[in-house]
Structure formats: structure tokens, C-alpha cells
Design a protein around this motif. Structure first.
Motif, PDB file in Angstrom:
ATOM      1  N   GLN A   1      -2.366   5.437  41.457  1.00 59.00           N
ATOM      2  CA  GLN A   1      -1.083   6.049  41.122  1.00 59.00           C
ATOM      3  C   GLN A   1      -0.459   5.284  39.947  1.00 59.00           C
ATOM      4  O   GLN A   1      -0.398   4.064  39.955  1.00 59.00           O
ATOM      5  N   VAL A   2      -0.002   6.022  38.965  1.00 54.18           N
ATOM      6  CA  VAL A   2       0.640   5.443  37.794  1.00 54.18           C
ATOM      7  C   VAL A   2       2.076   5.917  37.735  1.00 54.18           C
ATOM      8  O   VAL A   2       2.366   7.093  37.956  1.00 54.18           O
ATOM      9  N   GLN A   3       2.972   4.999  37.466  1.00 57.94           N
ATOM     10  CA  GLN A   3       4.376   5.352  37.247  1.00 57.94           C
ATOM     11  C   GLN A   3       4.770   4.962  35.832  1.00 57.94           C
ATOM     12  O   GLN A   3       4.443   3.870  35.366  1.00 57.94           O
ATOM     13  N   LEU A   4       5.453   5.874  35.180  1.00 60.17           N
ATOM     14  CA  LEU A   4       6.007   5.621  33.866  1.00 60.17           C
ATOM     15  C   LEU A   4       7.522   5.657  33.991  1.00 60.17           C
ATOM     16  O   LEU A   4       8.079   6.669  34.418  1.00 60.17           O
ATOM     17  N   VAL A   5       8.165   4.571  33.644  1.00 60.69           N
ATOM     18  CA  VAL A   5       9.604   4.460  33.824  1.00 60.69           C
ATOM     19  C   VAL A   5      10.268   4.262  32.472  1.00 60.69           C
ATOM     20  O   VAL A   5      10.010   3.267  31.780  1.00 60.69           O
ATOM     21  N   GLU A   6      11.116   5.227  32.134  1.00 57.99           N
ATOM     22  CA  GLU A   6      11.825   5.188  30.864  1.00 57.99           C
ATOM     23  C   GLU A   6      13.176   4.494  31.023  1.00 57.99           C
ATOM     24  O   GLU A   6      13.815   4.604  32.087  1.00 57.99           O
ATOM     25  N   SER A   7      13.625   3.836  29.973  1.00 53.97           N
ATOM     26  CA  SER A   7      14.935   3.190  29.968  1.00 53.97           C
ATOM     27  C   SER A   7      15.443   3.091  28.541  1.00 53.97           C
ATOM     28  O   SER A   7      14.687   3.295  27.583  1.00 53.97           O
ATOM     29  N   CYS A  95       8.470   9.740  28.563  1.00 47.33           N
ATOM     30  CA  CYS A  95       7.196   9.289  28.017  1.00 47.33           C
ATOM     31  C   CYS A  95       6.075   9.807  28.918  1.00 47.33           C
ATOM     32  O   CYS A  95       6.280  10.102  30.099  1.00 47.33           O
ATOM     33  N   ASN A  96       4.915   9.929  28.347  1.00 42.75           N
ATOM     34  CA  ASN A  96       3.744  10.406  29.063  1.00 42.75           C
ATOM     35  C   ASN A  96       2.543  10.153  28.161  1.00 42.75           C
ATOM     36  O   ASN A  96       2.689   9.759  27.003  1.00 42.75           O
ATOM     37  N   THR A  97       1.384  10.393  28.677  1.00 41.88           N
ATOM     38  CA  THR A  97       0.215  10.362  27.809  1.00 41.88           C
ATOM     39  C   THR A  97       0.292  11.566  26.871  1.00 41.88           C
ATOM     40  O   THR A  97       1.117  12.473  27.033  1.00 41.88           O
ATOM     41  N   HIS A  98      -0.562  11.553  25.868  1.00 40.04           N
ATOM     42  CA  HIS A  98      -0.652  12.703  24.973  1.00 40.04           C
ATOM     43  C   HIS A  98      -2.114  13.111  24.878  1.00 40.04           C
ATOM     44  O   HIS A  98      -2.932  12.318  24.395  1.00 40.04           O
ATOM     45  N   PRO A  99      -2.438  14.290  25.374  1.00 46.46           N
ATOM     46  CA  PRO A  99      -1.563  15.276  25.994  1.00 46.46           C
ATOM     47  C   PRO A  99      -1.029  14.788  27.342  1.00 46.46           C
ATOM     48  O   PRO A  99      -1.619  13.886  27.945  1.00 46.46           O
ATOM     49  N   PRO A 100       0.047  15.377  27.802  1.00 45.18           N
ATOM     50  CA  PRO A 100       0.701  14.867  29.011  1.00 45.18           C
ATOM     51  C   PRO A 100      -0.044  15.249  30.285  1.00 45.18           C
ATOM     52  O   PRO A 100      -0.723  16.278  30.359  1.00 45.18           O
ATOM     53  N   ARG A 101       0.101  14.396  31.280  1.00 43.53           N
ATOM     54  CA  ARG A 101      -0.404  14.676  32.622  1.00 43.53           C
ATOM     55  C   ARG A 101       0.747  15.087  33.507  1.00 43.53           C
ATOM     56  O   ARG A 101       1.791  14.434  33.514  1.00 43.53           O
ATOM     57  N   TRP A 102       0.582  16.129  34.283  1.00 44.68           N
ATOM     58  CA  TRP A 102       1.689  16.642  35.091  1.00 44.68           C
ATOM     59  C   TRP A 102       2.166  15.598  36.094  1.00 44.68           C
ATOM     60  O   TRP A 102       3.357  15.564  36.431  1.00 44.68           O
ATOM     61  N   ASP A 103       1.263  14.730  36.544  1.00 48.10           N
ATOM     62  CA  ASP A 103       1.630  13.781  37.586  1.00 48.10           C
ATOM     63  C   ASP A 103       2.171  12.477  37.026  1.00 48.10           C
ATOM     64  O   ASP A 103       2.439  11.538  37.775  1.00 48.10           O
ATOM     65  N   TYR A 104       2.343  12.390  35.727  1.00 48.98           N
ATOM     66  CA  TYR A 104       2.905  11.185  35.120  1.00 48.98           C
ATOM     67  C   TYR A 104       4.361  11.338  34.692  1.00 48.98           C
ATOM     68  O   TYR A 104       4.969  10.369  34.246  1.00 48.98           O
ATOM     69  N   TRP A 105       4.918  12.546  34.810  1.00 43.99           N
ATOM     70  CA  TRP A 105       6.300  12.720  34.375  1.00 43.99           C
ATOM     71  C   TRP A 105       7.232  11.885  35.253  1.00 43.99           C
ATOM     72  O   TRP A 105       7.154  11.917  36.479  1.00 43.99           O
ATOM     73  N   GLY A 106       8.135  11.151  34.608  1.00 44.76           N
ATOM     74  CA  GLY A 106       9.138  10.375  35.319  1.00 44.76           C
ATOM     75  C   GLY A 106      10.483  11.065  35.260  1.00 44.76           C
ATOM     76  O   GLY A 106      10.570  12.266  35.007  1.00 44.76           O
ATOM     77  N   GLN A 107      11.524  10.275  35.493  1.00 40.70           N
ATOM     78  CA  GLN A 107      12.883  10.831  35.520  1.00 40.70           C
ATOM     79  C   GLN A 107      13.458  10.989  34.124  1.00 40.70           C
ATOM     80  O   GLN A 107      14.415  11.732  33.932  1.00 40.70           O
ATOM     81  N   GLY A 108      12.893  10.287  33.173  1.00 41.91           N
ATOM     82  CA  GLY A 108      13.423  10.367  31.827  1.00 41.91           C
ATOM     83  C   GLY A 108      14.673   9.518  31.661  1.00 41.91           C
ATOM     84  O   GLY A 108      15.212   8.954  32.619  1.00 41.91           O
ATOM     85  N   THR A 109      15.126   9.445  30.431  1.00 41.86           N
ATOM     86  CA  THR A 109      16.362   8.727  30.130  1.00 41.86           C
ATOM     87  C   THR A 109      17.203   9.592  29.207  1.00 41.86           C
ATOM     88  O   THR A 109      16.708  10.164  28.234  1.00 41.86           O
ATOM     89  N   GLN A 110      18.480   9.717  29.548  1.00 41.12           N
ATOM     90  CA  GLN A 110      19.381  10.613  28.818  1.00 41.12           C
ATOM     91  C   GLN A 110      19.855   9.949  27.528  1.00 41.12           C
ATOM     92  O   GLN A 110      20.336   8.806  27.540  1.00 41.12           O
ATOM     93  N   VAL A 111      19.754  10.681  26.452  1.00 35.62           N
ATOM     94  CA  VAL A 111      20.314  10.265  25.171  1.00 35.62           C
ATOM     95  C   VAL A 111      21.345  11.304  24.762  1.00 35.62           C
ATOM     96  O   VAL A 111      21.032  12.499  24.688  1.00 35.62           O
ATOM     97  N   THR A 112      22.557  10.852  24.535  1.00 37.55           N
ATOM     98  CA  THR A 112      23.637  11.736  24.127  1.00 37.55           C
ATOM     99  C   THR A 112      24.218  11.214  22.823  1.00 37.55           C
ATOM    100  O   THR A 112      24.640  10.063  22.748  1.00 37.55           O
ATOM    101  N   VAL A 113      24.218  12.073  21.818  1.00 38.22           N
ATOM    102  CA  VAL A 113      24.742  11.698  20.503  1.00 38.22           C
ATOM    103  C   VAL A 113      25.999  12.510  20.243  1.00 38.22           C
ATOM    104  O   VAL A 113      25.954  13.748  20.201  1.00 38.22           O
ATOM    105  N   SER A 114      27.107  11.827  20.082  1.00 36.71           N
ATOM    106  CA  SER A 114      28.384  12.505  19.847  1.00 36.71           C
ATOM    107  C   SER A 114      28.631  12.619  18.345  1.00 36.71           C
ATOM    108  O   SER A 114      28.240  11.758  17.558  1.00 36.71           O
ATOM    109  N   SER A 115      29.289  13.717  17.991  1.00 34.00           N
ATOM    110  CA  SER A 115      29.576  13.961  16.565  1.00 34.00           C
ATOM    111  C   SER A 115      30.884  13.322  16.146  1.00 34.00           C
ATOM    112  O   SER A 115      31.659  12.854  16.952  1.00 34.00           O
TER     113      SER A 115
END
Length: 115
Positions: A1-7, A95-115
Motif C-alpha cells: 500500500q502506498v500513500q501520497l500525502v500533499e501539503s 500528486c500521483n504517478t504519471h499516468p495516475p493510479r486510481w488507488d494513489y489519489w490522496g486528499q489533496g491540498t487546497q490552494v486559493t489565490v485571491s485577486s
């Protein structure tokens, strides 16, 4: 099992910078190609940048010249340095491999850019 954790995501003003990190844990190995993807509300998830184990890179036209992808194979970590951020860069970044693996998707990290 592989976990990819974004921050590293957050709220930033237009023109600002952020550095995202993605650490792999579990039964890891040196992945051939890793990528950063993003998904804005109501839109599909798209590849933003990718890097091979040899360091060859790919960038989507929309981020070329502003984003830099890098990796540390010893740490099984991939980074995305984002500069000159625009409101249209607002999304959840994964983040994921390229091409992506369905079982490697993590929660992601939110990026918000204000104008």
C-alpha cells in the motif's frame, strides 16, 4: 500500500508564491514519473506538471514559466514551486504517478489565490 500525502497549500494573494510537497509512504519505490494535478470546482482534474526519475519535466501551458516541479528520490518526495500565482490557479492540488493510479489519489491540498 502506498500513500501520497500533499501539503503546503493555503491562501495567497495574486502574484504570490507557494511551495507544495508530496511525500510517499508505505511500500514505496522510486516511481518513474510523478505528477501534480489540480481540480477546480466544477472542472475536471488536469495534469499541471510532471517529472521523470531522470529529471525530465513537463508543464501545462497555463503554468509554464511560473511553476517548477522537482523531486528528491531519496526522500520519495516531489515538490511544486508556484510563483506569480493567479486567481485561476485556485484548485485542490494532488500528486500521483504519471499516468495516475486510481488507488494513489490522496486528499489533496487546497490552494486559493485571491485577486
Amino acid at each position: 500500500q502506498v500513500q501520497l500525502v500533499e501539503s503546503g497549500g493555503g491562501l495567497v494573494q495574486a502574484g504570490g508564491s507557494l511551495r507544495l510537497s508530496c511525500a510517499a509512504s508505505g511500500r514505496t519505490r522510486v516511481f518513474n514519473a510523478l505528477g501534480w494535478y489540480r481540480q477546480a470546482p466544477g472542472k475536471q482534474r488536469d495534469l499541471v506538471a510532471a517529472i521523470t526519475s531522470d529529471g525530465d519535466t513537463y508543464y501545462a501551458d497555463s503554468v509554464k514559466g511560473r511553476f517548477t516541479i522537482s523531486r528528491d528520490n531519496a526522500k520519495n518526495t516531489v515538490y511544486l514551486q508556484m510563483s506569480s500565482l493567479k486567481p485561476e490557479d485556485t484548485a485542490v492540488y494532488y500528486c500521483n504517478t504519471h499516468p495516475p493510479r486510481w488507488d494513489y489519489w490522496g486528499q489533496g491540498t487546497q490552494v486559493t489565490v485571491s485577486s
